[in-house]
Design an enzyme around this catalytic site. Structure first.
Site, PDB file in Angstrom:
ATOM      1  N   ASP A  10       0.875  -1.273  -0.107  1.00 24.00           N
ATOM      2  CA  ASP A  10       0.044  -0.039  -0.052  1.00 24.00           C
ATOM      3  C   ASP A  10       0.831   1.088  -0.088  1.00 24.00           C
ATOM      4  OD1 ASP A  10      -2.434   1.608   0.490  1.00 24.00           O
ATOM      5  OD2 ASP A  10      -1.481   1.915   2.550  1.00 24.00           O
ATOM      6  N   ASP A  12       0.002   5.147   0.746  1.00 27.55           N
ATOM      7  CA  ASP A  12      -0.251   5.978   2.115  1.00 27.55           C
ATOM      8  C   ASP A  12      -0.263   5.512   3.332  1.00 27.55           C
ATOM      9  OD1 ASP A  12      -0.839   8.304   0.100  1.00 27.55           O
ATOM     10  OD2 ASP A  12      -2.887   7.481   0.009  1.00 27.55           O
ATOM     11  N   ASP A 172      -1.639  -0.992   5.918  1.00 31.07           N
ATOM     12  CA  ASP A 172      -1.545  -0.074   7.405  1.00 31.07           C
ATOM     13  C   ASP A 172      -3.094  -0.134   8.006  1.00 31.07           C
ATOM     14  OD1 ASP A 172      -2.344   1.543   5.174  1.00 31.07           O
ATOM     15  OD2 ASP A 172      -2.053   3.401   6.581  1.00 31.07           O
TER      16      ASP A 172
END
Length: 223
Positions: A10, A12, A172
């Site tokens: 991922d 961001d 995250d």
């Protein structure tokens, strides 16, 4: 010749701290609409589901409803404003480059699977001069589907020419975990990204506190 193993990231909150520039862009729009700017600390609860959701959440926090037509106008404005200055205040998390170097030396290839539009994704990776490290880069608009649809992840792996039986997702958020689980892949998470609950409570296979720990964690979940 066998296909290489792959680590898919991922963007961001995982590879990079991008909240300062995302929130800066949101605040340009909020202030233009006569609403107060929001502190970057609110990013943990606002960022992570794409620009439309960010705008909706930002206006909700500010106490003003946002209709669908107005949302679409502001969404296009957000994309334009963000693209003009996508990462001046953003940074890669400590240890990312070293982890990529270590895993690459072991034969891994890399992908990015993010719900950020592909334009902004590539602009950020270019800003950090790491675009060429990724065999596949897939944004929200790269396919007809996006996370948590598992095809977003599995098609990223396929696009990279990698082995789906030796693929790991690094994220995250709940979205990253749900995507990896639906794809039947192990998932390793960082605790310093964009999630409104402790990432440990969502049950990823591993949580690493620093990217220095990533190579070992990848080996463990693939063993």
């Amino acid at each position: 010749m066998s296909l290489p193993p792959i680590v898919v990231f991922d963007l961001d909150g995982t590879l990079a701290e991008t909240a300062p520039d995302i929130m800066r862009t949101l605040n340009v729009i909020l202030e233009r609409e006569g609403l107060p700017a929001l502190p970057v600390e609110r990013a943990r609860e606002l960022v992570g589901a794409g620009a439309r959701a960010l705008l909706e959440r930002g206006f909700k926090v500010s106490g003003r409803p946002l209709g669908p037509e107005k949302l679409e106008v502001l969404f296009e404005d957000f994309l334009s404003i963000y693209a003009e200055a996508v990462a001046p205040n953003s940074f890669l998390h400590d240890g990312v480059i070293g982890a990529l170097d270590t895993l690459a030396a072991e034969g891994f290839v890399f992908g990015v699977c993010t719900n950020k539009p592909i334009l902004h994704t590539r602009l950020i990776l270019d800003h950090f001069a790491i675009t060429d490290r990724f065999a596949a880069i897939a944004g929200r608009d790269s396919f007809p589907f996006f996370k948590p649809d598992p095809r977003h992840l599995t098609q990223t792996v396929a696009q990279a020419g990698a082995d789906p039986a030796r693929a790991v997702m690094i994220g995250d958020s709940r979205t990253d975990i749900d995507t990896a689980r639906a794809a039947g892949l192990p998932v390793i998470c960082v605790p310093f990204g964009y999630t409104d609950v402790p990432i440990e409570s969502l049950g990823p296979d591993r949580v690493i506190q620093h990217f220095d720990a990533l190579p070992d964690a990848v080996r463990q979940v693939l063993s």
